[in-house]
Design an enzyme around this catalytic site. Structure first.
Site, PDB file in Angstrom:
ATOM      1  N   LYS A 156     -41.990  26.482  38.992  1.00 26.51           N
ATOM      2  CA  LYS A 156     -41.747  27.914  39.101  1.00 26.51           C
ATOM      3  C   LYS A 156     -40.504  28.226  38.263  1.00 26.51           C
ATOM      4  CE  LYS A 156     -41.838  31.319  42.861  1.00 26.51           C
ATOM      5  NZ  LYS A 156     -42.921  32.200  42.440  1.00 26.51           N
TER       6      LYS A 156
HETATM    7  N1  PPE Z   1     -48.621  32.814  41.329  1.00 27.93           N
HETATM    8  C1  PPE Z   1     -47.462  33.253  40.786  1.00 27.93           C
HETATM    9  C2  PPE Z   1     -47.375  33.457  39.321  1.00 27.93           C
HETATM   10  C3  PPE Z   1     -46.379  33.533  41.630  1.00 27.93           C
HETATM   11  O1  PPE Z   1     -45.247  33.970  41.099  1.00 27.93           O
HETATM   12  C4  PPE Z   1     -46.506  33.367  43.020  1.00 27.93           C
HETATM   13  C5  PPE Z   1     -45.364  33.670  43.935  1.00 27.93           C
HETATM   14  C6  PPE Z   1     -47.733  32.889  43.529  1.00 27.93           C
HETATM   15  C7  PPE Z   1     -48.761  32.615  42.645  1.00 27.93           C
HETATM   16  C8  PPE Z   1     -47.944  32.621  44.991  1.00 27.93           C
HETATM   17  O2  PPE Z   1     -47.199  31.507  45.409  1.00 27.93           O
HETATM   18  P1  PPE Z   1     -46.657  31.376  46.915  1.00 27.93           P
HETATM   19  O3  PPE Z   1     -45.578  32.379  47.066  1.00 27.93           O
HETATM   20  O4  PPE Z   1     -46.186  29.987  47.003  1.00 27.93           O
HETATM   21  O5  PPE Z   1     -47.803  31.655  47.800  1.00 27.93           O
HETATM   22  N2  PPE Z   1     -44.515  34.717  43.510  1.00 27.93           N
HETATM   23  C9  PPE Z   1     -43.218  34.907  44.115  1.00 27.93           C
HETATM   24  C10 PPE Z   1     -42.362  35.877  43.325  1.00 27.93           C
HETATM   25  C11 PPE Z   1     -42.787  37.295  43.325  1.00 27.93           C
HETATM   26  C12 PPE Z   1     -41.745  38.199  42.711  1.00 27.93           C
HETATM   27  O6  PPE Z   1     -42.081  39.365  42.439  1.00 27.93           O
HETATM   28  O7  PPE Z   1     -40.605  37.790  42.508  1.00 27.93           O
HETATM   29  C13 PPE Z   1     -43.360  35.313  45.573  1.00 27.93           C
HETATM   30  O8  PPE Z   1     -44.400  35.781  46.000  1.00 27.93           O
HETATM   31  O9  PPE Z   1     -42.368  35.148  46.295  1.00 27.93           O
END
Ligand code: PPE
Length: 303
Positions: A156
């Site tokens: 990430k």
């Molecule tokens: N894909 C991406 C690209 C992504 O950034 C997130 C989380 C996910 C999938 C889902 O992952 P998880 O949170 O582990 O279920 N994105 C984070 C950041 C959002 C933001 O605007 O900043 C979040 O949801 O916290």
């Protein structure tokens, strides 16, 4: 967006004083990694949702990006809990960040220090409270998700979000709420900050994690759905299969479970939150709020 204190490199700092030098490497080149975690209010106090998995992913991101974190996983977890307590946060969002700080500029990060911070704040529904109940409008982005060999989707990494920002800006300017990105081959990947699920004939599908972030909400939903008796499959599809799906929804820490009611002006299903999405969403919130004994191991309670 504001709280009292931010944890910076081992110290609690006032929110307004949590600053960095403008020549911070990460500010110029995106050389940081981060997490997004939620804490929910339960009957037994505040609980952090799947903290272990988020810390594991944070440390995996650091490994992939060749950053040596000067804390153990246990120390980092404790720092998160301390930050929640210092801010008296009841429920909200937790943002750990590990970044290349200031020593010199130039693309190589190796001489720059590895700095860390943890911010927490109250953050309600990511795409609005109404979105959770009514669903959102989306478009397929004209920007392709970063090619698998351009960067790492397992990590990430801050810089990865430039790709997301382009897609999000385009979506907002087109008058919709969120973007869905295809990979360079044209297969569906995910949203700017959420994984994607779709449902056809009662079967739940999602993208394999090769081309998307390995979402912790995604993993939770697969487990919840299996426990509820649904069949869940991973599949690469084109945009047309989404148009004719019965239901589509986003899943992420910030977005939680957000139904999608429209893609590229195509109405999805009945044009509102579908029944399977609603079942899963309800279960997800009950689990996060500590109402399901079976999943209590997913919660870390703040004493
Ligand atoms: N894909 C991406 C690209 C992504 O950034 C997130 C989380 C996910 C999938 C889902 O992952 P998880 O949170 O582990 O279920 N994105 C984070 C950041 C959002 C933001 O605007 O900043 C979040 O949801 O916290």
């Amino acid at each position: 967006m504001k709280a009292e204190k931010i944890w910076m490199d081992g110290k609690m700092v006032d929110w307004d004083k949590a600053q960095v030098h403008v020549c911070t490497h990460a500010l110029h080149y995106g050389s940081g990694i981060f997490e997004g975690i939620r804490a929910y209010k339960t009957e037994n106090g505040t609980a952090v949702f799947r903290l272990k998995e988020h810390i594991d992913r944070l440390f995996n991101s650091a490994k992939i990006f060749k950053m040596v974190v000067p804390y153990s996983k246990e120390e980092f977890k404790q720092a998160i809990k301390d930050t929640i307590k210092a801010n008296k946060l009841k429920s909200g969002y937790i943002r750990p960040l590990i970044y290349r700080g200031f020593k010199e500029l130039g693309v190589s990060p190796f001489n720059c220090p590895v700095n860390s911070a943890i911010a927490v704040w109250e953050w309600g529904a990511y795409l609005g409270e109404e979105a959770l109940a009514q669903g959102i409008r989306t478009k397929i982005s004209s920007y392709a998700r970063s090619y698998i060999n351009s960067t790492s989707q397992k990590a990430k990494i801050c810089g990865n979000y430039v790709n997301s920002i382009f897609a999000k800006m385009e979506a907002i300017e087109a008058g919709v709420d969120e973007a869905i990105l295809l990979d360079a081959r044209g297969f569906i990947t995910e949203g700017s900050g959420e994984n994607l699920f779709w449902i056809r004939n009662g079967v739940i599908y999602t993208t394999p994690t090769t081309t998307v972030l390995e979402g912790i909400t995604r993993d939770s939903i697969i487990k919840i759905a299996n426990d509820m008796g649904y069949q869940v499959q991973e599949k690469y599809i084109g945009r047309d299969e989404l148009y004719i799906s019965d239901e589509v929804f986003f899943a992420g820490t910030a977005a939680e479970v957000t139904p999608i009611r429209e893609i590229d002006n195509y109405q999805i299903g009945e044009g509102k939150r579908g029944p399977v999405t609603e079942n899963i969403q309800k279960k997800f919130f009950n689990i996060a709020k500590g109402k399901e004994d079976k999943y209590l191991s997913w919660l870390d309670f703040i004493q």
